[in-house]
Write a protein that holds these residues in place. Structure first.
Motif, PDB file in Angstrom:
ATOM      1  N   ILE A   1       1.303   3.881  -3.006  1.00  0.00           N
ATOM      2  CA  ILE A   1       1.493   5.260  -2.604  1.00  0.00           C
ATOM      3  C   ILE A   1       3.014   5.464  -2.098  1.00  0.00           C
ATOM      4  O   ILE A   1       3.429   4.547  -1.480  1.00  0.00           O
ATOM      5  CB  ILE A   1       0.587   5.839  -1.875  1.00  0.00           C
ATOM      6  CG1 ILE A   1      -0.638   5.808  -1.989  1.00  0.00           C
ATOM      7  CG2 ILE A   1       1.093   7.244  -1.303  1.00  0.00           C
ATOM      8  CD1 ILE A   1      -1.858   6.394  -1.185  1.00  0.00           C
TER       9      ILE A   1
ATOM     10  N   ASP B   1       0.766  -1.180  -0.185  1.00  0.00           N
ATOM     11  CA  ASP B   1      -0.078  -0.084   0.076  1.00  0.00           C
ATOM     12  C   ASP B   1       0.935   1.303   0.119  1.00  0.00           C
ATOM     13  O   ASP B   1       0.684   2.282  -0.483  1.00  0.00           O
ATOM     14  CB  ASP B   1      -1.021  -0.082   1.026  1.00  0.00           C
ATOM     15  CG  ASP B   1      -1.908  -0.864   1.177  1.00  0.00           C
ATOM     16  OD1 ASP B   1      -2.273  -1.426   0.186  1.00  0.00           O
ATOM     17  OD2 ASP B   1      -2.566  -1.489   2.355  1.00  0.00           O
ATOM     18  N   LEU B   2       1.846   1.240   0.670  1.00  0.00           N
ATOM     19  CA  LEU B   2       2.750   2.495   1.060  1.00  0.00           C
ATOM     20  C   LEU B   2       4.116   2.287   1.460  1.00  0.00           C
ATOM     21  O   LEU B   2       4.253   1.392   2.122  1.00  0.00           O
ATOM     22  CB  LEU B   2       1.748   3.150   2.322  1.00  0.00           C
ATOM     23  CG  LEU B   2       2.386   4.513   2.934  1.00  0.00           C
ATOM     24  CD1 LEU B   2       2.269   5.531   2.140  1.00  0.00           C
ATOM     25  CD2 LEU B   2       1.437   4.724   4.253  1.00  0.00           C
TER      26      LEU B   2
ATOM     27  N   HIS C   1      -3.523   8.302   6.186  1.00  0.00           N
ATOM     28  CA  HIS C   1      -2.713   9.613   6.060  1.00  0.00           C
ATOM     29  C   HIS C   1      -3.584  10.759   6.755  1.00  0.00           C
ATOM     30  O   HIS C   1      -4.457  11.173   5.868  1.00  0.00           O
ATOM     31  CB  HIS C   1      -2.592   9.981   4.777  1.00  0.00           C
ATOM     32  CG  HIS C   1      -1.071  10.805   4.538  1.00  0.00           C
ATOM     33  ND1 HIS C   1      -0.718  11.198   3.328  1.00  0.00           N
ATOM     34  CD2 HIS C   1      -0.458  11.628   5.322  1.00  0.00           C
ATOM     35  CE1 HIS C   1       0.426  12.072   3.445  1.00  0.00           C
ATOM     36  NE2 HIS C   1       0.339  12.223   4.721  1.00  0.00           N
TER      37      HIS C   1
ATOM     38  N   TRP D   1       0.316   9.405   9.988  1.00  0.00           N
ATOM     39  CA  TRP D   1      -0.329   8.239   9.729  1.00  0.00           C
ATOM     40  C   TRP D   1      -0.909   7.619  10.863  1.00  0.00           C
ATOM     41  O   TRP D   1      -0.144   7.449  12.034  1.00  0.00           O
ATOM     42  CB  TRP D   1       0.227   7.267   8.864  1.00  0.00           C
ATOM     43  CG  TRP D   1       0.635   7.781   7.468  1.00  0.00           C
ATOM     44  CD1 TRP D   1       0.092   7.809   6.293  1.00  0.00           C
ATOM     45  CD2 TRP D   1       1.969   8.574   7.056  1.00  0.00           C
ATOM     46  NE1 TRP D   1       0.754   8.326   5.497  1.00  0.00           N
ATOM     47  CE2 TRP D   1       1.898   8.852   5.935  1.00  0.00           C
ATOM     48  CE3 TRP D   1       2.923   9.289   7.891  1.00  0.00           C
ATOM     49  CZ2 TRP D   1       2.914   9.628   5.272  1.00  0.00           C
ATOM     50  CZ3 TRP D   1       3.914   9.837   7.537  1.00  0.00           C
ATOM     51  CH2 TRP D   1       3.862  10.278   5.942  1.00  0.00           C
TER      52      TRP D   1
END
Ligand code: ZN
Length: 449
Positions: free
Chosen positions: A56, A9-10, A413, A408
């Motif tokens: 992301i 995801d991140l 976020h 976060w």
């Protein structure tokens, strides 16, 4: 060698990553890989680029990443009383100002609006979890949940009736209802929150101990806040409050004793052997001239110490950066030792110490694989933190909360380049302004009569 690319995801790259565990460690040019709200791995940025394909990706070249700060003691909704009554003794402040204002104004609407203001302020200051104690905890929980903020909501108990509950039965019953409602919630937890030894009698406290055991919940309580509290209890009952709480079974690994400014060496040893936690609120203690918590002595004895702001009516902000700096400075003054309560220790108190006190250290408090992605990014490239030799010292002694750029919670976020993503800042300010008009008008009328 073939590298297997993993979709996540991140991925957050930063100039520095300060995981808190291992203690006093600064990783340079590292990245945190995050998937489904949890930390997968901390690794050098260059390796992360090859290993992960994130949805992301953020590159924070001037920033330090730290675990989200844990505000281990506050009364969020009291932010609406910020600055209402200052420069007063604790009992004068409570009995003649705060309790009357609460009797007049507390409602579900007040608690929701005040909690929202507090949560917005805390997020903008890098706090990702708060331990609350106030009336209408259902409202605080609802607002935190809507904001995506992590919270431990206190199931308050106090001997006198309020608009929230009529008596001990009612307080406990309503509290347990809140607990049941959030039992399986990913971000909201509960703790019993008997207000203080001087406002809760033996019988309800014994019931709290029993229920806390049954439901496996912490007990969050103001204890030994002032010498006056301890002297009065000793004169009335022959027992210091901590001795009375010990007799009632309150002093255990479940206890988060807030303030603890009056502690003998014997009591410190007792807290250590009981594995009870202390929540230090240096700025509230200073502002109310409550006394000084012997933080270094507690740490030396092996007591876990967390950090809290207390409510905005007695601080007057919810700034954990300010609180870290105050804790470090005051800790040295009280110990008479400039090496006491050092920067790395104070950052640990504000993160993992809080998580441990809340029983959440499996999930939060440090940046480690498997833990929730509760993270704050601090822009250390600004003028106020130049030049930079030691990132942890800079965070504690020189940085301010306005340097928090991003936050976060569980990978969500919530603060993006200082903008709140789940809360409407303008409407929060407008609501606070409206409350100030109502409360201020009534307060000046009261002053005239
Ligand atoms: Zn408090």
């Amino acid at each position: 060698m073939q590298t297997i690319v993993q979709t996540i995801d991140l991925l957050i790259h930063a100039r520095w990553v300060i995981p808190v565990e291992p203690h006093d460690t600064v990783l340079e040019h590292h990245a945190i890989a995050i998937h489904e709200g949890h930390i997968l791995e901390l690794l050098p940025s260059a390796e992360a680029e090859e290993k992960y394909l994130p949805d992301i990706e953020h590159r924070l070249d001037r920033h330090a990443l730290i675990p989200g700060l844990v505000n281990a003691h506050t009364h969020a909704a009291m932010s609406l009383f910020r600055g209402l009554a200052d420069d007063l003794h604790l009992m004068d402040w409570l009995q003649n100002h705060i309790w009357p204002a609460e009797a007049k104004w507390i409602s579900p609407e007040f608690v929701a609006d005040g909690s929202r203001l507090a949560i917005a302020e805390m997020l903008r200051g890098g706090t990702t979890c708060f331990n609350d104690m106030y009336f209408f905890p259902d409202e605080t929980a609802r607002v935190a949940d809507n904001a995506g903020m992590r919270a431990v909501v206190g199931l308050i108990l106090i001997d006198f009736p309020t608009v929230w509950a009529a008596n001990a039965d009612d307080y406990l019953h309503k509290g347990i209802e809140v607990h049941d409602h959030y039992r399986h919630h990913p971000l909201i937890r509960t703790a019993f929150a008997p207000h203080a030894p001087y406002t809760v009698s033996d019988e309800p406290l014994q019931r709290v101990v029993t229920y806390a055991e049954e439901l496996d919940l912490p007990i969050h309580m103001h204890v030994h806040e002032t010498a006056h509290e301890v002297d009065e209890a000793s004169a009335q009952s022959g027992l210091r409050p901590l001795a009375r709480l010990t007799r009632l079974g309150v002093v255990s690994p479940r206890l988060m004793g807030v303030h603890m400014t009056q502690l003998s060496d014997g009591e410190i040893a007792h807290l250590a052997s009981s594995s009870a936690h202390v929540v230090h609120c240096p700025e509230s203690n200073l502002k109310l001239a409550s006394g000084f918590c012997p933080v270094q002595k507690l740490l030396d004895a092996g007591v876990n110490v967390a950090l809290g702001t207390d409510g905005a009516a007695s601080n007057n902000d919810l700034d954990m950066f300010g609180e870290m700096r105050s804790a470090a400075l005051l800790g040295k003054a009280v110990a008479g030792d400039a090496s006491a309560v050092n920067a790395a220790r104070v950052l640990r108190m504000a993160t993992l110490g809080g998580a441990r006190a809340l029983g959440l250290d499996e999930d939060i408090g440090s940046l480690e694989p498997g833990k929730a992605a509760d993270i704050a990014a601090i822009d250390l490239g600004q003028l106020e933190t130049q030049p930079l030799y030691h990132p942890i010292s800079q965070l504690v002694y020189a940085a301010g909360r306005q340097q928090v750029s991003d936050v976060w919670v569980a990978g969500q976020h919530l603060l993006k380049e200082r903008e709140l993503t789940t809360l409407n800042q303008n409407s929060i300010i407008e609501k606070a302004r409206q409350w100030a008009v109502r409360i201020g008008a009534a307060d000046s009328q009261q002053a005239r009569t």
